[in-house]
Design a protein around this motif. Structure first.
Motif, PDB file in Angstrom:
ATOM      1  N   ARG A 202       0.828  -1.209   0.000  1.00 62.97           N
ATOM      2  CA  ARG A 202       0.000   0.000   0.000  1.00 62.97           C
ATOM      3  C   ARG A 202       0.861   1.257   0.000  1.00 62.97           C
ATOM      4  O   ARG A 202       1.805   1.375   0.773  1.00 62.97           O
ATOM      5  CB  ARG A 202      -0.904   0.011   1.225  1.00 62.97           C
ATOM      6  CG  ARG A 202      -1.898  -1.154   1.258  1.00 62.97           C
ATOM      7  CD  ARG A 202      -2.664  -1.168   2.554  1.00 62.97           C
ATOM      8  NE  ARG A 202      -3.580  -2.315   2.631  1.00 62.97           N
ATOM      9  CZ  ARG A 202      -4.193  -2.712   3.725  1.00 62.97           C
ATOM     10  NH1 ARG A 202      -3.989  -2.055   4.867  1.00 62.97           N
ATOM     11  NH2 ARG A 202      -4.997  -3.754   3.710  1.00 62.97           N
ATOM     12  N   VAL A 203       0.496   2.181  -0.864  1.00 59.06           N
ATOM     13  CA  VAL A 203       1.179   3.472  -0.969  1.00 59.06           C
ATOM     14  C   VAL A 203       0.152   4.588  -0.870  1.00 59.06           C
ATOM     15  O   VAL A 203      -0.890   4.539  -1.535  1.00 59.06           O
ATOM     16  CB  VAL A 203       1.949   3.582  -2.305  1.00 59.06           C
ATOM     17  CG1 VAL A 203       2.547   4.973  -2.461  1.00 59.06           C
ATOM     18  CG2 VAL A 203       3.030   2.515  -2.402  1.00 59.06           C
ATOM     19  N   ARG A 204       0.466   5.589  -0.050  1.00 57.38           N
ATOM     20  CA  ARG A 204      -0.356   6.793   0.068  1.00 57.38           C
ATOM     21  C   ARG A 204       0.605   7.968   0.137  1.00 57.38           C
ATOM     22  O   ARG A 204       1.001   8.420   1.203  1.00 57.38           O
ATOM     23  CB  ARG A 204      -1.236   6.761   1.325  1.00 57.38           C
ATOM     24  CG  ARG A 204      -2.168   5.563   1.429  1.00 57.38           C
ATOM     25  CD  ARG A 204      -3.311   5.628   0.418  1.00 57.38           C
ATOM     26  NE  ARG A 204      -4.282   4.568   0.639  1.00 57.38           N
ATOM     27  CZ  ARG A 204      -4.178   3.342   0.159  1.00 57.38           C
ATOM     28  NH1 ARG A 204      -3.110   3.003  -0.556  1.00 57.38           N
ATOM     29  NH2 ARG A 204      -5.124   2.447   0.380  1.00 57.38           N
ATOM     30  N   ALA A 205       1.023   8.480  -1.010  1.00 50.79           N
ATOM     31  CA  ALA A 205       2.037   9.534  -1.021  1.00 50.79           C
ATOM     32  C   ALA A 205       2.007  10.289  -2.332  1.00 50.79           C
ATOM     33  O   ALA A 205       1.840   9.693  -3.404  1.00 50.79           O
ATOM     34  CB  ALA A 205       3.430   8.928  -0.805  1.00 50.79           C
ATOM     35  N   TYR A 206       2.168  11.594  -2.254  1.00 54.82           N
ATOM     36  CA  TYR A 206       2.284  12.453  -3.434  1.00 54.82           C
ATOM     37  C   TYR A 206       1.131  12.248  -4.416  1.00 54.82           C
ATOM     38  O   TYR A 206       1.326  12.210  -5.631  1.00 54.82           O
ATOM     39  CB  TYR A 206       3.643  12.227  -4.117  1.00 54.82           C
ATOM     40  CG  TYR A 206       4.801  12.616  -3.224  1.00 54.82           C
ATOM     41  CD1 TYR A 206       5.120  13.954  -3.023  1.00 54.82           C
ATOM     42  CD2 TYR A 206       5.527  11.639  -2.546  1.00 54.82           C
ATOM     43  CE1 TYR A 206       6.158  14.315  -2.165  1.00 54.82           C
ATOM     44  CE2 TYR A 206       6.569  11.990  -1.694  1.00 54.82           C
ATOM     45  CZ  TYR A 206       6.878  13.335  -1.522  1.00 54.82           C
ATOM     46  OH  TYR A 206       7.900  13.700  -0.660  1.00 54.82           O
TER      47      TYR A 206
END
Length: 230
Positions: A202-206
């Motif tokens: 999971r990625v939550r960035a930019y």
């Protein structure tokens, strides 16, 4: 001047990627450790064997990664024991460049180590990672974060603040005691790549919101150095 370039935890400091520093590109450096990548490819990443001449399975690449530095230095600056998080976005074939990259540096890094790692992972330090200067079109962010890289048996657990959360493990083979490894490649990361997958990615960035659980992953033992050529 140096303190003005250093990002405090969770603060973005893109100036560090661009600011000139005396000696970068000529300082001897080396990193040994492990790197993992988890991407949006539905089967094992074609870039490993095609060296970026075959497009990703989805036509574009979205990747997060983690680096564990077991031994490392940049000149006299100690890098051992630090971890790195990566976010990489590539619009087509890897070899055609125009990558967008974000770099998350271990908040435990000293100011000197922070600057050294920016030089290495931006390609400015030349050597193994020097190709980033050609392939990366935009550094969308550089910041300090708490970066955790832990191994439980064959499973790797990565967390980068609240930005990245991943669990990666080797794909099982006929012999459960032996990993599936693609050996003797010319891949930039290293010659031997363990075929892996992610149960969490999971990625939550930019502005990126990704979830690559069940998708392609790679595990690689790294032995990088510079400046040399790059």
């Amino acid at each position: 001047m140096a303190s003005d370039r250093i990002a405090t935890p969770s603060r973005i400091d893109n100036r560090a990627a661009d600011a000139p520093r005396s000696g970068h590109g000529s300082v001897p450096w080396a990193i040994k450790g492990e790197l993992i990548l988890n991407c949006n490819c539905t089967v094992f990443c074609p870039c490993v064997v095609s060296l970026g001449l075959h497009p990703p399975t989805e036509g574009h690449c979205q990747t997060w990664g983690g680096v564990r530095i077991d031994e490392g230095h940049y000149g006299d600056v100690e890098l051992s024991g630090l971890n790195i998080g990566l976010l990489i976005e590539i619009p087509g074939m890897m070899s055609r460049g125009n990558w967008k990259v974000a770099l998350f540096i271990d908040e435990r890094a000293s100011d000197a180590a922070y600057n050294a790692l920016v030089d290495i992972f931006s390609g400015k330090a030349k050597g193994t990672t020097g190709l980033f200067q050609v392939l990366v079109g935009e550094v969308i962010g550089v910041e300090r974060q708490p970066v955790s890289y832990e191994t439980d048996g064959k499973t790797r657990h990565i967390t980068v603040g609240r930005k990245i959360e991943g669990v990666v493990f080797p794909v099982g083979g006929k012999d459960p005691g032996e990993d599936i490894v693609i050996r003797n490649t010319k891949y930039w990361m290293g010659p031997d790549i363990t075929v892996a997958t992610a149960s969490k990615g999971r990625v939550r960035a930019y502005g990126r919101v990704w979830d690559f659980g069940g998708r392609s992953a790679e595990i690689c033992q790294i032995d990088w150095s510079g400046p040399g050529k790059g």
